[in-house]
Scaffold this motif. Structure first.
Motif, PDB file in Angstrom:
ATOM      1  N   TYR A 250       0.839  -1.201   0.000  1.00 14.52           N
ATOM      2  CA  TYR A 250       0.000   0.000   0.000  1.00 14.52           C
ATOM      3  C   TYR A 250       0.875   1.253   0.000  1.00 14.52           C
ATOM      4  CZ  TYR A 250      -3.929  -2.988   1.637  1.00 14.52           C
ATOM      5  OH  TYR A 250      -4.890  -3.948   1.784  1.00 14.52           O
ATOM      6  N   ILE A 251       1.899   1.244   0.843  1.00 16.43           N
ATOM      7  CA  ILE A 251       2.799   2.404   0.930  1.00 16.43           C
ATOM      8  C   ILE A 251       3.490   2.623  -0.404  1.00 16.43           C
ATOM      9  CG2 ILE A 251       4.910   3.292   2.004  1.00 16.43           C
ATOM     10  CD1 ILE A 251       3.965   1.783   4.599  1.00 16.43           C
ATOM     11  N   GLN A 252       4.002   1.556  -0.995  1.00 12.61           N
ATOM     12  CA  GLN A 252       4.706   1.686  -2.271  1.00 12.61           C
ATOM     13  C   GLN A 252       3.781   2.212  -3.372  1.00 12.61           C
ATOM     14  OE1 GLN A 252       6.484  -1.868  -3.947  1.00 12.61           O
ATOM     15  NE2 GLN A 252       8.160  -0.653  -4.781  1.00 12.61           N
ATOM     16  N   ASP A 253       2.497   1.878  -3.322  1.00  8.95           N
ATOM     17  CA  ASP A 253       1.533   2.417  -4.286  1.00  8.95           C
ATOM     18  C   ASP A 253       1.358   3.924  -4.126  1.00  8.95           C
ATOM     19  OD1 ASP A 253       1.054  -0.141  -5.267  1.00  8.95           O
ATOM     20  OD2 ASP A 253      -0.867  -0.374  -4.227  1.00  8.95           O
ATOM     21  N   LEU A 254       1.584   4.434  -2.916  1.00 10.87           N
ATOM     22  CA  LEU A 254       1.319   5.840  -2.606  1.00 10.87           C
ATOM     23  C   LEU A 254       2.557   6.726  -2.615  1.00 10.87           C
ATOM     24  CD1 LEU A 254      -0.998   5.041   0.417  1.00 10.87           C
ATOM     25  CD2 LEU A 254      -1.750   5.986  -1.786  1.00 10.87           C
ATOM     26  N   VAL A 255       3.696   6.134  -2.368  1.00 15.71           N
ATOM     27  CA  VAL A 255       4.938   6.891  -2.212  1.00 15.71           C
ATOM     28  C   VAL A 255       5.958   6.373  -3.215  1.00 15.71           C
ATOM     29  CG1 VAL A 255       6.802   7.462  -0.590  1.00 15.71           C
ATOM     30  CG2 VAL A 255       4.476   7.146   0.266  1.00 15.71           C
ATOM     31  N   ASP A 256       6.669   7.288  -3.863  1.00 19.77           N
ATOM     32  CA  ASP A 256       7.746   6.882  -4.759  1.00 19.77           C
ATOM     33  C   ASP A 256       8.914   6.431  -3.883  1.00 19.77           C
ATOM     34  OD1 ASP A 256       9.413   6.490  -6.925  1.00 19.77           O
ATOM     35  OD2 ASP A 256       9.952   8.604  -7.085  1.00 19.77           O
ATOM     36  N   CYS A 257       9.042   5.115  -3.705  1.00 22.79           N
ATOM     37  CA  CYS A 257      10.069   4.607  -2.786  1.00 22.79           C
ATOM     38  C   CYS A 257      10.585   3.250  -3.244  1.00 22.79           C
ATOM     39  CB  CYS A 257       9.500   4.488  -1.373  1.00 22.79           C
ATOM     40  SG  CYS A 257       8.145   3.300  -1.208  1.00 22.79           S
TER      41      CYS A 257
ATOM     42  N   TYR B 117      19.376   7.707   1.246  1.00 21.87           N
ATOM     43  CA  TYR B 117      18.034   7.899   1.805  1.00 21.87           C
ATOM     44  C   TYR B 117      18.073   8.775   3.050  1.00 21.87           C
ATOM     45  CZ  TYR B 117      17.190   3.896  -1.185  1.00 21.87           C
ATOM     46  OH  TYR B 117      17.122   3.051  -2.261  1.00 21.87           O
ATOM     47  N   ASP B 118      17.073   9.637   3.178  1.00 21.48           N
ATOM     48  CA  ASP B 118      16.916  10.456   4.376  1.00 21.48           C
ATOM     49  C   ASP B 118      15.907   9.837   5.338  1.00 21.48           C
ATOM     50  OD1 ASP B 118      18.647  12.480   3.424  1.00 21.48           O
ATOM     51  OD2 ASP B 118      17.007  13.376   2.275  1.00 21.48           O
ATOM     52  N   THR B 119      14.873   9.221   4.782  1.00 19.98           N
ATOM     53  CA  THR B 119      13.778   8.658   5.577  1.00 19.98           C
ATOM     54  C   THR B 119      13.643   7.177   5.282  1.00 19.98           C
ATOM     55  OG1 THR B 119      12.606  10.773   5.520  1.00 19.98           O
ATOM     56  CG2 THR B 119      11.304   8.819   6.087  1.00 19.98           C
ATOM     57  N   LEU B 120      13.512   6.388   6.346  1.00 22.18           N
ATOM     58  CA  LEU B 120      13.315   4.945   6.215  1.00 22.18           C
ATOM     59  C   LEU B 120      11.970   4.587   6.819  1.00 22.18           C
ATOM     60  CD1 LEU B 120      16.799   3.798   7.603  1.00 22.18           C
ATOM     61  CD2 LEU B 120      16.204   4.316   5.217  1.00 22.18           C
ATOM     62  N   LEU B 121      11.052   4.104   6.017  1.00 22.47           N
ATOM     63  CA  LEU B 121       9.795   3.567   6.513  1.00 22.47           C
ATOM     64  C   LEU B 121      10.080   2.097   6.793  1.00 22.47           C
ATOM     65  CD1 LEU B 121       7.343   5.162   3.936  1.00 22.47           C
ATOM     66  CD2 LEU B 121       7.921   5.985   6.211  1.00 22.47           C
ATOM     67  N   VAL B 122      10.041   1.718   8.051  1.00 19.37           N
ATOM     68  CA  VAL B 122      10.494   0.386   8.464  1.00 19.37           C
ATOM     69  C   VAL B 122       9.319  -0.421   8.985  1.00 19.37           C
ATOM     70  CG1 VAL B 122      12.040  -0.886   9.989  1.00 19.37           C
ATOM     71  CG2 VAL B 122      12.781   1.303   9.008  1.00 19.37           C
ATOM     72  N   GLY B 123       9.005  -1.495   8.287  1.00 17.98           N
ATOM     73  CA  GLY B 123       7.881  -2.331   8.671  1.00 17.98           C
ATOM     74  C   GLY B 123       8.313  -3.655   9.258  1.00 17.98           C
ATOM     75  N   SER B 124       7.518  -4.126  10.203  1.00 17.60           N
ATOM     76  CA  SER B 124       7.747  -5.445  10.787  1.00 17.60           C
ATOM     77  C   SER B 124       6.478  -5.885  11.502  1.00 17.60           C
ATOM     78  CB  SER B 124       8.909  -5.430  11.785  1.00 17.60           C
ATOM     79  OG  SER B 124       8.520  -4.814  12.997  1.00 17.60           O
ATOM     80  N   GLY B 125       6.455  -7.145  11.828  1.00 20.25           N
ATOM     81  CA  GLY B 125       5.438  -7.617  12.741  1.00 20.25           C
ATOM     82  C   GLY B 125       5.825  -7.200  14.146  1.00 20.25           C
TER      83      GLY B 125
ATOM     84  N   LEU C   5       2.210  12.160   7.189  1.00 22.02           N
ATOM     85  CA  LEU C   5       3.679  12.249   7.161  1.00 22.02           C
ATOM     86  C   LEU C   5       4.168  13.215   6.096  1.00 22.02           C
ATOM     87  CD1 LEU C   5       4.640   8.475   7.530  1.00 22.02           C
ATOM     88  CD2 LEU C   5       4.836  10.255   9.286  1.00 22.02           C
ATOM     89  N   GLY C   6       3.271  13.625   5.196  1.00 26.56           N
ATOM     90  CA  GLY C   6       3.647  14.524   4.109  1.00 26.56           C
ATOM     91  C   GLY C   6       4.374  13.819   2.984  1.00 26.56           C
ATOM     92  N   LEU C   7       4.147  12.532   2.841  1.00 22.10           N
ATOM     93  CA  LEU C   7       4.851  11.761   1.819  1.00 22.10           C
ATOM     94  C   LEU C   7       4.034  11.559   0.553  1.00 22.10           C
ATOM     95  CD1 LEU C   7       6.429   9.038   4.118  1.00 22.10           C
ATOM     96  CD2 LEU C   7       7.518  11.070   3.179  1.00 22.10           C
ATOM     97  N   ALA C   8       2.746  11.893   0.608  1.00 21.84           N
ATOM     98  CA  ALA C   8       1.911  11.712  -0.601  1.00 21.84           C
ATOM     99  C   ALA C   8       1.074  12.940  -0.835  1.00 21.84           C
ATOM    100  CB  ALA C   8       1.004  10.503  -0.430  1.00 21.84           C
TER     101      ALA C   8
END
Length: 161
Positions: A22-29, A73-81, A158-161
């Protein structure tokens, strides 16, 4: 396999990967998937037993493949369980092996009731020279398939999209 409070759910894509999509669909990352060199067992009890043993032993499971170069990279969106209130031990392996100094780390988690758990605190301890955003996103595992709007709102905040 995904795990929810109601028990294991058999799918080909993990809960955290769904949110990352979902994040990748919304943010160029770019996306880097942290995968264990020795995959977790498919069976629920065996997988949770292994995860609990790693936590109890303060283990650092090996990561498959090369680690990413984070210098661009300046910002890391870090996902985990979140397992028993904490990010999996492999997240410690990751942050102890990469240079996150000067980065902003924004956690997102999938969970069965722990929310962000200790992710913010853990990442602050592991990355003292990084800024860890306290307003991460926590999505309950069983709600992942219907969480796209929640992810969109968070990315917008977050101002990313």
């Amino acid at each position: 396999m995904n795990y929810a409070a109601s028990g294991p759910v058999h799918t080909d894509v993990g809960n955290t990967a769904v949110v990352a999509g979902y994040i990748q669909d919304l943010v160029d990352c770019d996306v880097y998937e942290i995968e264990a060199a020795e995959p977790y067992p498919y069976e629920y009890e065996a997988a949770t037993d292994q995860a609990q043993c790693e936590k109890n032993a303060n283990a650092r499971p090996a990561i498959a493949g090369e680690l990413p170069d984070l210098s661009g990279y300046d910002t890391l969106l870090v996902g985990s369980g979140v397992w028993w209130g904490d990010p999996p031990m492999i997240m410690r392996t990751f942050f102890e092996a990469v240079d996150a100094a000067g980065k902003t780390i924004v956690p997102f988690t999938t969970h069965a009731g722990s929310g962000l758990g200790s992710a913010v605190q853990t990442y602050r301890e592991l990355c003292p020279e990084a800024a860890v955003e306290p307003n991460g996103l926590a999505v309950r595992g069983e709600d992942v398939q219907s969480a796209r709007a929640e992810v969109e709102a968070w990315v917008s905040e977050l101002g990313l999209a």
